[in-house]
Enzyme design. Structure first.
Site, short mmCIF file in Angstrom:
data_model
loop_
_atom_site.label_atom_id
_atom_site.label_comp_id
_atom_site.label_asym_id
_atom_site.label_seq_id
_atom_site.Cartn_x
_atom_site.Cartn_y
_atom_site.Cartn_z
N LYS A 23 0.83 -1.20 0.00
CA LYS A 23 0.00 0.00 0.00
C LYS A 23 0.87 1.26 0.00
O LYS A 23 0.62 2.19 -0.77
CB LYS A 23 -0.89 -0.02 1.26
CG LYS A 23 -1.48 1.30 1.64
CD LYS A 23 -2.28 1.18 2.91
CE LYS A 23 -1.56 1.52 4.18
NZ LYS A 23 -1.22 2.93 4.39
N ARG A 93 -4.71 10.44 5.48
CA ARG A 93 -3.65 11.43 5.59
C ARG A 93 -2.69 11.42 4.40
O ARG A 93 -2.19 12.45 3.97
CB ARG A 93 -2.88 11.08 6.87
CG ARG A 93 -2.05 12.15 7.41
CD ARG A 93 -1.16 11.60 8.50
NE ARG A 93 0.22 11.88 8.15
CZ ARG A 93 0.79 13.05 8.31
NH1 ARG A 93 0.15 14.03 8.88
NH2 ARG A 93 2.03 13.24 7.94
N CYS A 117 -4.59 12.75 13.56
CA CYS A 117 -5.17 11.43 13.33
C CYS A 117 -4.95 10.63 14.58
O CYS A 117 -4.25 11.08 15.49
CB CYS A 117 -4.57 10.75 12.11
SG CYS A 117 -2.98 10.05 12.41
N ARG A 122 0.83 14.19 13.86
CA ARG A 122 1.33 13.98 12.50
C ARG A 122 1.19 15.21 11.60
O ARG A 122 0.44 15.23 10.64
CB ARG A 122 0.61 12.79 11.86
CG ARG A 122 0.93 11.49 12.52
CD ARG A 122 0.23 10.35 11.88
NE ARG A 122 1.03 9.69 10.87
CZ ARG A 122 0.61 8.66 10.15
NH1 ARG A 122 -0.60 8.20 10.31
NH2 ARG A 122 1.39 8.11 9.25
N PRO A 123 1.93 16.23 11.92
CA PRO A 123 1.82 17.45 11.12
C PRO A 123 2.41 17.27 9.73
O PRO A 123 3.09 16.28 9.45
CB PRO A 123 2.66 18.45 11.93
CG PRO A 123 3.63 17.62 12.70
CD PRO A 123 2.94 16.31 12.98
N ASP A 125 4.13 20.03 8.49
CA ASP A 125 4.97 21.23 8.44
C ASP A 125 6.25 21.04 7.62
O ASP A 125 6.68 21.95 6.91
CB ASP A 125 5.31 21.70 9.87
CG ASP A 125 6.01 20.63 10.69
OD1 ASP A 125 5.59 19.45 10.60
OD2 ASP A 125 6.98 20.93 11.40
N LEU A 126 6.83 19.84 7.69
CA LEU A 126 8.09 19.63 6.97
C LEU A 126 7.86 19.62 5.45
O LEU A 126 8.69 20.09 4.69
CB LEU A 126 8.76 18.33 7.43
CG LEU A 126 9.11 18.27 8.92
CD1 LEU A 126 9.66 16.89 9.30
CD2 LEU A 126 10.14 19.35 9.29
N LEU A 327 8.53 7.04 17.05
CA LEU A 327 8.11 7.89 15.93
C LEU A 327 6.81 8.65 16.19
O LEU A 327 6.70 9.82 15.86
CB LEU A 327 7.97 7.04 14.65
CG LEU A 327 9.21 7.06 13.78
CD1 LEU A 327 10.35 6.34 14.45
CD2 LEU A 327 8.96 6.46 12.42
C1 UD1 Z 1 4.62 6.90 6.57
C2 UD1 Z 1 3.81 5.65 6.33
C3 UD1 Z 1 3.30 5.10 7.67
C4 UD1 Z 1 4.46 4.90 8.64
C5 UD1 Z 1 5.33 6.16 8.74
C6 UD1 Z 1 6.59 5.93 9.54
C7 UD1 Z 1 2.86 6.02 4.13
C8 UD1 Z 1 1.65 6.33 3.32
N1 UD1 Z 1 2.69 5.99 5.47
O1 UD1 Z 1 3.78 7.87 7.16
O2 UD1 Z 1 2.65 3.86 7.43
O3 UD1 Z 1 3.97 4.59 9.93
O4 UD1 Z 1 5.72 6.61 7.42
O5 UD1 Z 1 7.34 4.90 8.98
O6 UD1 Z 1 3.93 5.77 3.60
N2 UD1 Z 1 6.58 14.65 10.94
C9 UD1 Z 1 6.57 15.99 11.27
N3 UD1 Z 1 6.27 16.91 10.30
C10 UD1 Z 1 6.01 16.54 9.01
C11 UD1 Z 1 6.03 15.18 8.67
C12 UD1 Z 1 6.33 14.26 9.66
O7 UD1 Z 1 6.80 16.37 12.43
O8 UD1 Z 1 5.75 17.42 8.18
C13 UD1 Z 1 6.89 13.64 11.97
C14 UD1 Z 1 5.72 12.72 12.28
O9 UD1 Z 1 4.82 13.27 13.20
C15 UD1 Z 1 6.44 11.50 12.81
C16 UD1 Z 1 7.74 11.46 11.97
O10 UD1 Z 1 7.89 12.78 11.47
O11 UD1 Z 1 6.80 11.68 14.15
C17 UD1 Z 1 7.73 10.49 10.83
O12 UD1 Z 1 6.54 10.63 10.08
P1 UD1 Z 1 6.47 10.36 8.53
O13 UD1 Z 1 7.63 9.54 8.08
O14 UD1 Z 1 6.24 11.64 7.83
O15 UD1 Z 1 5.15 9.47 8.41
P2 UD1 Z 1 4.20 9.41 7.17
O16 UD1 Z 1 4.98 9.72 5.95
O17 UD1 Z 1 2.96 10.16 7.45
#
Ligand code: UD1
Length: 421
Positions: A23, A93, A117, A122-123, A125-126, A327
């Site tokens: 997925k 998301r 969520c 899970r922002p 912002d990055l 995470l």
């Molecule tokens: C993806 C996966 C999800 C998995 C996660 C971690 C997909 C569709 N989903 O989610 O199944 O659990 O990776 O392996 O591939 N963060 C920020 N700001 C941002 C983005 C992320 O603070 O803009 C933080 C998140 O809150 C979290 C960490 O970074 O603590 C990692 O998140 P991220 O890798 O972005 O998760 P997803 O890509 O949403």
């Protein structure tokens, strides 16, 4: 009508199960087709709710597709508007993955903010910070991200490793002007597959599979080749966990064992032996299930998406296991539900202690998110009598043919329908 999953104690499993396409690889590749100048075919696409949600979004934007027997023919040349609405984005998301491609192709788009969520804030912002650095003008208006401007390559340092963030920027950078360097990039197999597909489509990308990607933008739409989605390492890990919790011999087929390395190492340290072939893995029963220590981390570390399933196994280990979730801040919602079944688990901040072994007894339990719900299914296999898992729509977001696959391994499982109380 209201649906729930009924599981009867199924203490031994046997046989083999074929693993579906990932997925989390299919979603970014579907979003990437927004950058395509041609129609293309994706094979081995799992027919799960999250994929169908993204396809609904593509259709809503004006794209066309045909999805049959895990083969997806998709054509985004007809996309004629660029608003990803709240109604669709709120259910998934990962819809944020259309932001980079829509902005890069059309220079203007609106994508609903995904919001919080169940597993934490899970922002995004990055994602937004990186696009801003590339020259986007980003405003948050009425719950929507309104992004506009022509993107230019630049150096981006992600403060945290983000999977969809890396994917969004890699896609946007592919048709932006100039070179983008992503430092502290994610290197999950799903990110690698996306980058390889972009490269095959004509984009110059260096550093694939490392934490630094250098992407030379083509400044035009891409010429994608057909793609076969890689196997789902989390689905694979979940079925191995089913073998482990029932201490049974089962085989998973159509997998890439190298993608499962950290999961396999942890299963071995719990006392299970494994036979690993090119594309299949057999788990054998352990003489004694040993307790485990796990810290979740980015790939190639132990995946957060397997944390709940290993917690279910740990309820059967001989001693105290410790699992640290590094995470996501709110990814322990399966704990009260496992405790309802008789598990003894306590939480101190990010750390859960699991006191095993415990006898689980079937009860009504509530699924709270995708992976938490699979942990409840695993626990239901060994819980005495019957377990009813409610809110099962979470499961179908990410597991293809879950009930059929478990039944083929000898588990007793069925979806029941009842009038809404
Ligand atoms: C993806 C996966 C999800 C998995 C996660 C971690 C997909 C569709 N989903 O989610 O199944 O659990 O990776 O392996 O591939 N963060 C920020 N700001 C941002 C983005 C992320 O603070 O803009 C933080 C998140 O809150 C979290 C960490 O970074 O603590 C990692 O998140 P991220 O890798 O972005 O998760 P997803 O890509 O949403």
């Amino acid at each position: 009508m209201y649906k729930y999953l009924l599981i009867k104690e199924s203490p031994k499993l046997k046989g083999s199960v074929k693993i579906s396409g990932a997925k989390n690889a299919a979603l970014p590749l579907i979003a990437a087709t927004i950058l395509s100048k041609n129609s293309l075919t994706l094979k081995n696409v799992p027919n799960v709710a999250d994929v169908n949600t993204l396809l609904k979004l593509i259709k809503n934007l004006g794209g066309e597709f045909e999805f049959k027997d895990n083969t997806l023919k998709i054509d985004t040349s007809s996309i004629n508007h660029t608003i990803a609405t709240y109604e669709i984005v709120k259910t998934m998301r990962a819809s944020i993955l259309v932001l980079g491609p829509l902005l890069a192709r059309f220079g203007d788009c609106k994508v609903s903010l995904p919001g919080g969520c169940a597993i934490g804030a899970r922002p995004v912002d990055l994602h937004l910070k990186a696009l801003t650095q590339m020259g986007a003008n980003i405003k948050i208006e009425g719950g929507y991200i309104h992004a506009s401007g022509k993107l230019k390559g630049c150096d981006i340092v992600f403060d945290k490793v983000t999977v969809t963030g890396t994917e969004n920027i890699a896609m946007a950078a592919s048709i932006a002007k100039g070179t983008t360097r992503i430092i502290n990039a994610a290197k999950e197999p799903e990110v690698i597959q996306l980058c390889k597909a972009l490269k095959e489509a004509g984009v110059e990308i260096d550093g694939i599979g490392t934490n630094e990607l250098v992407i030379k933008g083509q400044n035009e739409l891409l010429d994608f080749k057909d793609i076969k989605i890689i196997p789902d390492r989390i689905e694979a890990g979940t079925y191995l966990a089913a073998g482990a919790i029932t201490n049974s011999k089962i085989t998973i087929e159509d997998v890439i064992p190298a993608h499962l390395e950290s999961i396999l190492v942890k299963l071995k340290s719990m006392g299970f032996s494994l036979t690993i072939d090119d594309n299949k893995i057999t788990i054998h029963p352990a003489d004694e299930i040993k307790p485990i220590t796990i810290q979740t981390s980015e790939y190639p570390g132990f995946p957060t998406d397997m944390q709940a399933q290993f917690m279910a196994i740990a309820t059967q280990a001989n001693g105290v296991s410790t699992i640290e979730e590094r995470l996501f801040e709110n990814r322990f919602m399966h704990i009260p539900e496992l405790n309802r079944l008789g598990a003894k688990i306590d939480i101190r901040g990010k750390i859960a202690n699991i006191y095993g072994p415990t006898t689980l007894i079937g009860a009504d339990v509530m699924a709270t998110d995708l992976r938490a719900s699979s942990a409840l299914v695993l626990a239901g296999l060994i819980a005495k009598n019957e377990t009813k898992v409610h809110r099962i729509y979470h499961l179908f977001r990410g597991y293809e043919n879950l009930v059929e696959k478990f039944k083929s391994l000898g588990a007793y499982m069925e979806i029941r329908e009842e009038p809404i109380p």
